[in-house]
Motif scaffolding. Structure first.
Motif, PDB file in Angstrom:
ATOM      1  N   VAL A  94       0.840  -1.200   0.000  1.00 41.92           N
ATOM      2  CA  VAL A  94       0.000   0.000   0.000  1.00 41.92           C
ATOM      3  C   VAL A  94       0.877   1.252   0.000  1.00 41.92           C
ATOM      4  O   VAL A  94       1.844   1.361   0.747  1.00 41.92           O
ATOM      5  N   ARG A  95       0.555   2.187  -0.889  1.00 40.04           N
ATOM      6  CA  ARG A  95       1.288   3.453  -0.926  1.00 40.04           C
ATOM      7  C   ARG A  95       0.840   4.332   0.236  1.00 40.04           C
ATOM      8  O   ARG A  95      -0.301   4.232   0.707  1.00 40.04           O
ATOM      9  N   GLU A  96       1.722   5.190   0.664  1.00 43.95           N
ATOM     10  CA  GLU A  96       1.440   6.024   1.835  1.00 43.95           C
ATOM     11  C   GLU A  96       0.174   6.859   1.648  1.00 43.95           C
ATOM     12  O   GLU A  96      -0.647   6.974   2.545  1.00 43.95           O
ATOM     13  N   GLU A  97      -0.002   7.424   0.464  1.00 43.51           N
ATOM     14  CA  GLU A  97      -1.186   8.275   0.244  1.00 43.51           C
ATOM     15  C   GLU A  97      -2.482   7.463   0.264  1.00 43.51           C
ATOM     16  O   GLU A  97      -3.525   7.958   0.712  1.00 43.51           O
ATOM     17  N   ILE A  98      -2.422   6.202  -0.189  1.00 49.52           N
ATOM     18  CA  ILE A  98      -3.608   5.335  -0.149  1.00 49.52           C
ATOM     19  C   ILE A  98      -3.935   4.970   1.303  1.00 49.52           C
ATOM     20  O   ILE A  98      -5.098   5.001   1.725  1.00 49.52           O
ATOM     21  N   ARG A  99      -2.899   4.630   2.047  1.00 50.94           N
ATOM     22  CA  ARG A  99      -3.097   4.278   3.463  1.00 50.94           C
ATOM     23  C   ARG A  99      -3.708   5.462   4.223  1.00 50.94           C
ATOM     24  O   ARG A  99      -4.638   5.292   5.006  1.00 50.94           O
ATOM     25  N   PHE A 100      -3.192   6.648   3.945  1.00 49.40           N
ATOM     26  CA  PHE A 100      -3.730   7.856   4.581  1.00 49.40           C
ATOM     27  C   PHE A 100      -5.198   8.063   4.182  1.00 49.40           C
ATOM     28  O   PHE A 100      -6.047   8.406   5.014  1.00 49.40           O
ATOM     29  N   HIS A 101      -5.481   7.832   2.912  1.00 50.64           N
ATOM     30  CA  HIS A 101      -6.856   7.999   2.412  1.00 50.64           C
ATOM     31  C   HIS A 101      -7.811   7.025   3.117  1.00 50.64           C
ATOM     32  O   HIS A 101      -8.920   7.408   3.503  1.00 50.64           O
ATOM     33  N   TYR A 102      -7.379   5.775   3.290  1.00 46.01           N
ATOM     34  CA  TYR A 102      -8.211   4.795   4.008  1.00 46.01           C
ATOM     35  C   TYR A 102      -8.507   5.279   5.431  1.00 46.01           C
ATOM     36  O   TYR A 102      -9.658   5.262   5.887  1.00 46.01           O
ATOM     37  N   MET A 103      -7.453   5.693   6.123  1.00 47.06           N
ATOM     38  CA  MET A 103      -7.623   6.144   7.511  1.00 47.06           C
ATOM     39  C   MET A 103      -8.548   7.355   7.581  1.00 47.06           C
ATOM     40  O   MET A 103      -9.394   7.464   8.473  1.00 47.06           O
ATOM     41  N   LYS A 104      -8.375   8.252   6.629  1.00 47.92           N
ATOM     42  CA  LYS A 104      -9.196   9.474   6.596  1.00 47.92           C
ATOM     43  C   LYS A 104     -10.674   9.125   6.406  1.00 47.92           C
ATOM     44  O   LYS A 104     -11.546   9.649   7.109  1.00 47.92           O
ATOM     45  N   GLU A 105     -10.928   8.225   5.483  1.00 41.77           N
ATOM     46  CA  GLU A 105     -12.328   7.827   5.236  1.00 41.77           C
ATOM     47  C   GLU A 105     -12.938   7.158   6.468  1.00 41.77           C
ATOM     48  O   GLU A 105     -14.099   7.404   6.808  1.00 41.77           O
ATOM     49  N   ILE A 106     -12.147   6.333   7.123  1.00 35.99           N
ATOM     50  CA  ILE A 106     -12.650   5.608   8.300  1.00 35.99           C
ATOM     51  C   ILE A 106     -13.026   6.575   9.421  1.00 35.99           C
ATOM     52  O   ILE A 106     -14.116   6.496   9.986  1.00 35.99           O
ATOM     53  N   ILE A 107     -12.130   7.506   9.744  1.00 40.22           N
ATOM     54  CA  ILE A 107     -12.415   8.408  10.869  1.00 40.22           C
ATOM     55  C   ILE A 107     -13.518   9.416  10.516  1.00 40.22           C
ATOM     56  O   ILE A 107     -14.268   9.845  11.389  1.00 40.22           O
ATOM     57  N   HIS A 108     -13.632   9.759   9.217  1.00 40.31           N
ATOM     58  CA  HIS A 108     -14.739  10.640   8.807  1.00 40.31           C
ATOM     59  C   HIS A 108     -16.067   9.915   8.960  1.00 40.31           C
ATOM     60  O   HIS A 108     -17.052  10.488   9.440  1.00 40.31           O
ATOM     61  N   HIS A 109     -16.080   8.653   8.521  1.00 41.62           N
ATOM     62  CA  HIS A 109     -17.306   7.854   8.600  1.00 41.62           C
ATOM     63  C   HIS A 109     -17.747   7.666  10.055  1.00 41.62           C
ATOM     64  O   HIS A 109     -18.941   7.643  10.351  1.00 41.62           O
ATOM     65  N   MET A 110     -16.770   7.570  10.955  1.00 43.07           N
ATOM     66  CA  MET A 110     -17.083   7.373  12.378  1.00 43.07           C
ATOM     67  C   MET A 110     -17.414   8.695  13.095  1.00 43.07           C
ATOM     68  O   MET A 110     -17.776   8.689  14.265  1.00 43.07           O
ATOM     69  N   GLU A 111     -17.254   9.810  12.343  1.00 40.26           N
ATOM     70  CA  GLU A 111     -17.549  11.151  12.882  1.00 40.26           C
ATOM     71  C   GLU A 111     -16.810  11.423  14.192  1.00 40.26           C
ATOM     72  O   GLU A 111     -17.386  11.906  15.169  1.00 40.26           O
ATOM     73  N   LEU A 112     -15.522  11.110  14.184  1.00 40.66           N
ATOM     74  CA  LEU A 112     -14.697  11.343  15.377  1.00 40.66           C
ATOM     75  C   LEU A 112     -14.295  12.811  15.462  1.00 40.66           C
ATOM     76  O   LEU A 112     -14.168  13.497  14.450  1.00 40.66           O
ATOM     77  N   GLU A 113     -14.076  13.288  16.686  1.00 40.89           N
ATOM     78  CA  GLU A 113     -13.658  14.667  16.898  1.00 40.89           C
ATOM     79  C   GLU A 113     -12.142  14.736  16.993  1.00 40.89           C
ATOM     80  O   GLU A 113     -11.527  14.001  17.750  1.00 40.89           O
ATOM     81  N   TYR A 114     -11.548  15.603  16.206  1.00 42.53           N
ATOM     82  CA  TYR A 114     -10.104  15.846  16.268  1.00 42.53           C
ATOM     83  C   TYR A 114      -9.865  17.205  15.627  1.00 42.53           C
ATOM     84  O   TYR A 114     -10.706  17.739  14.908  1.00 42.53           O
ATOM     85  N   GLU A 115      -8.696  17.778  15.899  1.00 42.18           N
ATOM     86  CA  GLU A 115      -8.388  19.100  15.363  1.00 42.18           C
ATOM     87  C   GLU A 115      -7.401  19.027  14.205  1.00 42.18           C
ATOM     88  O   GLU A 115      -7.568  19.680  13.197  1.00 42.18           O
TER      89      GLU A 115
END
Length: 619
Positions: free
Chosen positions: A103-124
């Motif tokens: 997995v390329r770094e940008e793809i891995r980041f994209h997966y993580m981003k989608e997951i935390i957005h879907h979970m509606e987590l709070e972060y700054e």
């Protein structure tokens, strides 16, 4: 190069396990390459049966290059590589994987981003949050931990487990693996397929490992399987330089190696060729305070040299000024800027130092990507408050700060590109308590508009309640509030000498441009410049002169370090920083940082052995 007795004993070892304790500047690379050469030329071991493992691609290339120079040959059959490269080779043969399966770094980041957005987590800070979660996922995989037994440092355990499983499902669905999976899959392959394991055991009959103190559990488990039944394991490292526990490295693996292999021989490379005797003896005095280590003492080949200079200044400004002036003095006397380094504990918090270097026109290069304080999300929040107080009305500005601190104002009421307070009040006309909050915000912004930058930051912190908001956020994210408040302290201090917002903002732009220019210079030329590096990234480097900046409690050892093993890791890190120098070492601290009284690091007391008499040291 003439080898000393300990080096010769290590090089001439042939069969069975050997542990080589190699302190800073003791010639460990020479020992590894010479021993490899010895196996080939004197023991008639086929080159293809020798495996040399390092932790980075650059280190593997350098090791191979040194070996080829020694043998005066253009190529070799010896296998030089990183753990990941070696283990991926095994997976490639077994499962026909190729580079496209990683997995390329940008793809891995994209997966993580989608997951935390879907979970509606709070972060700054999205990048920071994803980086923290990724480190924890790596930690779990690297130590083959049961997910149920892992307790997250950055979010609730249930949330972390959900993220972990969702992330792995996405990788599996896309037929991808990350670098940690590479290790886990290799372990499973060799554990389950004894026929495949036997093939690789026969191929790699002699295994040499550099920087062994940085190994994690799954790497060690694989290596132990590969080394059987001959156990021709030649490991080189220094338990006193194990500084990557946060990445999953386990120094106890090295400490327990003689228990795992009772027949192993141990050699200590006891000659230091880098550092002068006075500096080495002082550093040794520090590291001997660690309990969990091999007992050893190195001797410097160089003469005594200069005393370690330790100074405690009244203020951080004085510390940075003295440091800058000393750099200029040394440079005038003949030391190239490129042979000097300033080492800091963390990348964040170096803003005032960089400002001072710029003020003195001292060129510098950054080993790490030192973040721009003014681009941190906390600084962005404060600056946004000020921009609105100056008359800016853009919707996106209000959305950024409207609930920092919590005012429970909905995004829906911002229904136009420009914000008008009267329209907001109309939206909440039937809710008196919300009207009171809007009126309070309007009043706060009016006051801010008439303040100096320094006073404004203070008012936003305490008058508006931004500091309380940060404490709540820190509690939610399971981080220390002091880490966030440090950003506020540094930001407020940076505003002290500016009378108007325009002046302060202009300074921010100039600072950003200078950082950009420095980064560009790093790529394009080799101008004589001082190196600025974190203690972690300085490992493996050496300089004529080293300055350790901000040697204060809470910085080094870091405020996060609470447990005994944490403090021991911090002490090892300080030891690594001290032993980067060849000739001169300065350790600076300040009695006051950002209007807060601070104490010099406990490590200073340990390496001087003179409690409370620090000001008598140095010149």
């Amino acid at each position: 190069m003439q080898m000393n007795q300990a080096q010769q004993q290590a090089v001439h070892h042939v069969d069975g396990p050997m542990l080589v304790l190699a302190g800073p500047g003791s010639g460990k690379t020479l020992v590894i390459t010479e021993r490899t050469k010895y196996l080939i030329e004197h023991c008639n071991i086929p080159e293809e049966q020798i495996l040399v493992i390092t932790f980075t691609k650059a280190a593997a290339s350098e090791m191979k290059e040194r070996f080829l120079q020694q043998r005066r040959k253009p190529s070799t059959g010896v296998n030089f590589g990183t753990f990941h490269a070696v283990f991926f080779t095994m997976l490639r043969h077994a499962y026909h994987l190729n580079g496209s399966n990683i997995v390329r770094e940008e793809i891995r980041f994209h997966y993580m981003k989608e997951i935390i957005h879907h979970m509606e987590l709070e972060y700054e800070d999205e990048k920071e949050f994803i980086a923290d979660l990724s480190s924890e996922i790596s930690l779990v995989k690297g130590n083959r931990m049961e997910l149920a037994n892992y307790y997250s440092l950055h979010c609730s355990d249930e949330v972390f487990r959900t993220i972990y499983m969702e992330y792995n499902q996405r990788l599996k669905k896309s037929n991808l693996i990350d670098f940690d999976d590479m290790l886990l899959l290799c372990y499973q392959l060799l554990d389950e397929r004894k026929d495949i394991l036997a093939l690789w055991q026969n191929k790699f009959r002699y295994i040499l490992i550099d920087e062994f103190q940085d190994i994690n559990m799954v790497q060690y488990d694989i290596i132990r399987m590969l080394a059987l039944p001959r156990n021709n394991l030649f490991i080189v490292g220094d338990d006193d330089q194990s500084i990557y526990r946060f990445r999953g490295a386990k120094p106890e693996i090295m400490l327990n190696f003689p228990n795992d292999y009772p027949q192993c021989r141990m050699i200590f490379l006891d000659k230091n060729y880098r550092t002068t005797a006075k500096i080495l003896n002082t550093a040794s005095k520090l590291i001997m305070n660690n309990q969990n280590r091999f007992e050893k003492k190195a001797a410097a080949v160089k003469e005594d040299g200069k005393e370690v200079i330790i100074k405690h200044f009244d203020t951080l400004t004085q510390e940075n000024q003295s440091l800058s002036e000393e750099i200029l003095r040394l440079h005038r006397e003949g030391t190239p800027l490129s042979d000097m380094a300033i080492l800091v504990r963390t990348s964040m918090g170096s803003g005032s130092l960089l400002h001072k270097l710029m003020e003195y026109n001292i060129p510098f290069q950054m080993k790490d990507n030192l973040p721009n304080l003014f681009e941190h999300w906390i600084a962005t929040d404060i600056i946004t408050y000020i921009k609105i107080s100056m008359g800016r009305t853009e919707r996106n500005l209000f959305l950024q700060i409207i609930n920092r601190p919590k005012r429970y104002i909905t995004r829906d009421c911002f229904d136009s590109p420009e914000v008008d307070f009267e329209a907001l009040k109309d939206y909440y006309e039937d809710k008196n308590w919300m009207l009171e909050r809007l009126e309070q915000l309007e009043y706060d912004l009016a006051i801010l508009g008439r303040m100096s930058p320094y006073a404004a930051v203070n008012y936003i912190r305490r008058g508006i309640g931004y500091e309380d908001y940060l404490k709540e956020y820190a509690d939610q994210r399971r981080i220390k509030a002091e880490e966030l408040l440090d950003i506020l302290d540094e930001l407020q201090e940076s505003a002290r000498n500016f009378k108007t917002y325009e002046e302060w903002f202009s300074h921010m732009e100039e600072y950003k441009e200078e950082l950009r220019r420095q980064a560009l210079d790093n790529k394009n030329n080799h101008t004589d410049r001082v190196m600025i590096a974190t203690m972690h990234s300085s490992k493996g480097l050496e300089f004529h002169t080293v300055f350790i900046a901000d040697a204060n409690e809470g910085i080094t050892p870091h405020k996060k370090a609470v447990l005994v093993e944490d403090i021991e890791e911090e002490r090892r890190l300080f030891y690594v920083a001290m032993t980067r120098t060849k000739e001169a070492l300065y350790i600076f601290s300040a009695k006051e940082r950002y209007n807060k009284v601070t104490q010099w690091s406990r490590f200073i007391d340990e390496l001087t052995g003179i409690d409370g008499k620090i000001d008598k040291l140095g010149t």
